[in-house]
Design a protein around this motif. Structure first.
Motif, PDB file in Angstrom:
ATOM      1  N   PRO A 136       0.806  -1.228   0.000  1.00 43.78           N
ATOM      2  CA  PRO A 136       0.000   0.000   0.000  1.00 43.78           C
ATOM      3  C   PRO A 136       0.842   1.282   0.000  1.00 43.78           C
ATOM      4  CG  PRO A 136      -0.293  -1.205   2.069  1.00 43.78           C
ATOM      5  CD  PRO A 136       0.567  -2.031   1.172  1.00 43.78           C
ATOM      6  N   ARG A 137       2.004   1.234   0.632  1.00 42.73           N
ATOM      7  CA  ARG A 137       2.882   2.417   0.650  1.00 42.73           C
ATOM      8  C   ARG A 137       3.427   2.709  -0.742  1.00 42.73           C
ATOM      9  NH1 ARG A 137       6.772   0.628   5.172  1.00 42.73           N
ATOM     10  NH2 ARG A 137       8.006   0.725   3.300  1.00 42.73           N
ATOM     11  N   VAL A 138       3.828   1.666  -1.461  1.00 43.74           N
ATOM     12  CA  VAL A 138       4.369   1.861  -2.817  1.00 43.74           C
ATOM     13  C   VAL A 138       3.273   2.363  -3.748  1.00 43.74           C
ATOM     14  CG1 VAL A 138       5.442   0.725  -4.803  1.00 43.74           C
ATOM     15  CG2 VAL A 138       6.206   0.180  -2.480  1.00 43.74           C
ATOM     16  N   VAL A 139       2.084   1.787  -3.655  1.00 47.91           N
ATOM     17  CA  VAL A 139       0.960   2.254  -4.481  1.00 47.91           C
ATOM     18  C   VAL A 139       0.692   3.734  -4.203  1.00 47.91           C
ATOM     19  CG1 VAL A 139      -1.524   2.031  -4.904  1.00 47.91           C
ATOM     20  CG2 VAL A 139      -0.104  -0.026  -4.753  1.00 47.91           C
ATOM     21  N   ALA A 140       0.624   4.102  -2.941  1.00 43.14           N
ATOM     22  CA  ALA A 140       0.360   5.492  -2.573  1.00 43.14           C
ATOM     23  C   ALA A 140       1.458   6.421  -3.086  1.00 43.14           C
ATOM     24  CB  ALA A 140       0.224   5.624  -1.058  1.00 43.14           C
ATOM     25  N   MET A 141       2.704   5.985  -3.000  1.00 43.18           N
ATOM     26  CA  MET A 141       3.813   6.796  -3.489  1.00 43.18           C
ATOM     27  C   MET A 141       3.688   7.029  -4.993  1.00 43.18           C
ATOM     28  SD  MET A 141       7.868   5.968  -3.692  1.00 43.18           S
ATOM     29  CE  MET A 141       7.535   4.796  -4.989  1.00 43.18           C
ATOM     30  N   LEU A 142       3.366   5.984  -5.734  1.00 48.25           N
ATOM     31  CA  LEU A 142       3.230   6.133  -7.184  1.00 48.25           C
ATOM     32  C   LEU A 142       2.091   7.079  -7.549  1.00 48.25           C
ATOM     33  CD1 LEU A 142       3.843   2.459  -8.354  1.00 48.25           C
ATOM     34  CD2 LEU A 142       5.397   4.407  -8.568  1.00 48.25           C
ATOM     35  N   ILE A 143       1.023   7.034  -6.772  1.00 49.97           N
ATOM     36  CA  ILE A 143      -0.121   7.914  -7.031  1.00 49.97           C
ATOM     37  C   ILE A 143       0.223   9.363  -6.672  1.00 49.97           C
ATOM     38  CG2 ILE A 143      -2.467   8.499  -6.281  1.00 49.97           C
ATOM     39  CD1 ILE A 143      -2.882   5.417  -5.902  1.00 49.97           C
ATOM     40  N   HIS A 144       0.722   9.574  -5.485  1.00 51.99           N
ATOM     41  CA  HIS A 144       0.911  10.932  -4.987  1.00 51.99           C
ATOM     42  C   HIS A 144       2.157  11.635  -5.526  1.00 51.99           C
ATOM     43  CE1 HIS A 144      -2.536  10.596  -2.401  1.00 51.99           C
ATOM     44  NE2 HIS A 144      -2.083   9.441  -1.958  1.00 51.99           N
ATOM     45  N   TYR A 145       3.234  10.909  -5.699  1.00 48.67           N
ATOM     46  CA  TYR A 145       4.476  11.560  -6.128  1.00 48.67           C
ATOM     47  C   TYR A 145       4.711  11.497  -7.634  1.00 48.67           C
ATOM     48  CZ  TYR A 145       5.708  11.789  -1.204  1.00 48.67           C
ATOM     49  OH  TYR A 145       5.703  12.055   0.136  1.00 48.67           O
ATOM     50  N   HIS A 146       4.099  10.497  -8.286  1.00 43.79           N
ATOM     51  CA  HIS A 146       4.375  10.324  -9.703  1.00 43.79           C
ATOM     52  C   HIS A 146       3.140  10.458 -10.583  1.00 43.79           C
ATOM     53  CE1 HIS A 146       8.503   9.250  -8.840  1.00 43.79           C
ATOM     54  NE2 HIS A 146       8.050   8.453  -7.884  1.00 43.79           N
ATOM     55  N   GLY A 147       1.982  10.688  -9.953  1.00 49.48           N
ATOM     56  CA  GLY A 147       0.770  10.951 -10.717  1.00 49.48           C
ATOM     57  C   GLY A 147       0.143   9.742 -11.386  1.00 49.48           C
ATOM     58  N   PHE A 148       0.486   8.534 -10.957  1.00 52.65           N
ATOM     59  CA  PHE A 148      -0.124   7.347 -11.540  1.00 52.65           C
ATOM     60  C   PHE A 148      -1.598   7.293 -11.129  1.00 52.65           C
ATOM     61  CE2 PHE A 148       3.480   4.121 -12.322  1.00 52.65           C
ATOM     62  CZ  PHE A 148       4.389   5.103 -12.630  1.00 52.65           C
ATOM     63  N   ARG A 149      -2.443   6.785 -12.006  1.00 55.57           N
ATOM     64  CA  ARG A 149      -3.810   6.468 -11.606  1.00 55.57           C
ATOM     65  C   ARG A 149      -3.752   5.193 -10.759  1.00 55.57           C
ATOM     66  NH1 ARG A 149      -7.364   5.588 -16.369  1.00 55.57           N
ATOM     67  NH2 ARG A 149      -5.579   4.338 -16.861  1.00 55.57           N
ATOM     68  N   GLU A 150      -4.713   5.026  -9.853  1.00 57.21           N
ATOM     69  CA  GLU A 150      -4.660   3.919  -8.902  1.00 57.21           C
ATOM     70  C   GLU A 150      -4.521   2.540  -9.558  1.00 57.21           C
ATOM     71  OE1 GLU A 150      -6.908   2.088  -4.989  1.00 57.21           O
ATOM     72  OE2 GLU A 150      -7.632   3.956  -5.856  1.00 57.21           O
ATOM     73  N   PRO A 151      -5.303   2.205 -10.583  1.00 54.85           N
ATOM     74  CA  PRO A 151      -5.140   0.867 -11.172  1.00 54.85           C
ATOM     75  C   PRO A 151      -3.735   0.635 -11.764  1.00 54.85           C
ATOM     76  CG  PRO A 151      -7.158   1.898 -11.982  1.00 54.85           C
ATOM     77  CD  PRO A 151      -6.407   2.930 -11.193  1.00 54.85           C
ATOM     78  N   ILE A 152      -3.171   1.688 -12.344  1.00 53.20           N
ATOM     79  CA  ILE A 152      -1.827   1.575 -12.917  1.00 53.20           C
ATOM     80  C   ILE A 152      -0.800   1.429 -11.806  1.00 53.20           C
ATOM     81  CG2 ILE A 152      -0.092   2.713 -14.359  1.00 53.20           C
ATOM     82  CD1 ILE A 152      -2.634   1.736 -15.870  1.00 53.20           C
ATOM     83  N   ALA A 153      -0.966   2.193 -10.729  1.00 56.88           N
ATOM     84  CA  ALA A 153      -0.052   2.094  -9.580  1.00 56.88           C
ATOM     85  C   ALA A 153      -0.110   0.700  -8.963  1.00 56.88           C
ATOM     86  CB  ALA A 153      -0.395   3.155  -8.539  1.00 56.88           C
ATOM     87  N   GLN A 154      -1.303   0.148  -8.853  1.00 53.94           N
ATOM     88  CA  GLN A 154      -1.446  -1.200  -8.300  1.00 53.94           C
ATOM     89  C   GLN A 154      -0.782  -2.232  -9.202  1.00 53.94           C
ATOM     90  OE1 GLN A 154      -5.711  -1.310  -7.948  1.00 53.94           O
ATOM     91  NE2 GLN A 154      -5.644  -0.724  -5.784  1.00 53.94           N
ATOM     92  N   GLU A 155      -0.987  -2.105 -10.498  1.00 54.89           N
ATOM     93  CA  GLU A 155      -0.391  -3.049 -11.451  1.00 54.89           C
ATOM     94  C   GLU A 155       1.135  -2.958 -11.437  1.00 54.89           C
ATOM     95  OE1 GLU A 155      -0.365  -3.901 -16.235  1.00 54.89           O
ATOM     96  OE2 GLU A 155      -2.157  -3.002 -15.356  1.00 54.89           O
ATOM     97  N   ALA A 156       1.659  -1.740 -11.411  1.00 63.35           N
ATOM     98  CA  ALA A 156       3.114  -1.552 -11.390  1.00 63.35           C
ATOM     99  C   ALA A 156       3.720  -2.117 -10.106  1.00 63.35           C
ATOM    100  CB  ALA A 156       3.457  -0.078 -11.530  1.00 63.35           C
ATOM    101  N   THR A 157       3.052  -1.897  -8.990  1.00 66.73           N
ATOM    102  CA  THR A 157       3.543  -2.410  -7.714  1.00 66.73           C
ATOM    103  C   THR A 157       3.498  -3.931  -7.693  1.00 66.73           C
ATOM    104  OG1 THR A 157       2.803  -0.402  -6.608  1.00 66.73           O
ATOM    105  CG2 THR A 157       3.252  -2.312  -5.208  1.00 66.73           C
TER     106      THR A 157
END
Length: 56
Positions: A16-37
């Motif tokens: 969850p921390r990595v997903v949140a970081m990708l969303i908040h710091y890198h502008g990923f949309r949540e599904p993309i952040a989850q997939e990348a993580t």
């Protein structure tokens, strides 16, 4: 604790921390952040025995 249990604990804490970081710091949309993580964690599994400091 065996390696599998240690990885599961790491995954539970870090995912969850990595997903949140990708969303908040890198502008990923949540599904993309989850997939990348998930992909990063999947690639980490075969290398897990070599990881010395997983929280770093």
């Amino acid at each position: 604790m065996d390696d599998e249990a240690v990885f599961e604990a790491f995954f539970t804490e870090a995912y969850p921390r990595v997903v949140a970081m990708l969303i908040h710091y890198h502008g990923f949309r949540e599904p993309i952040a989850q997939e990348a993580t998930a992909e990063a964690m999947t690639r980490l599994v075969p290398r897990w025995a070599k990881v010395e400091h997983p929280a770093a």
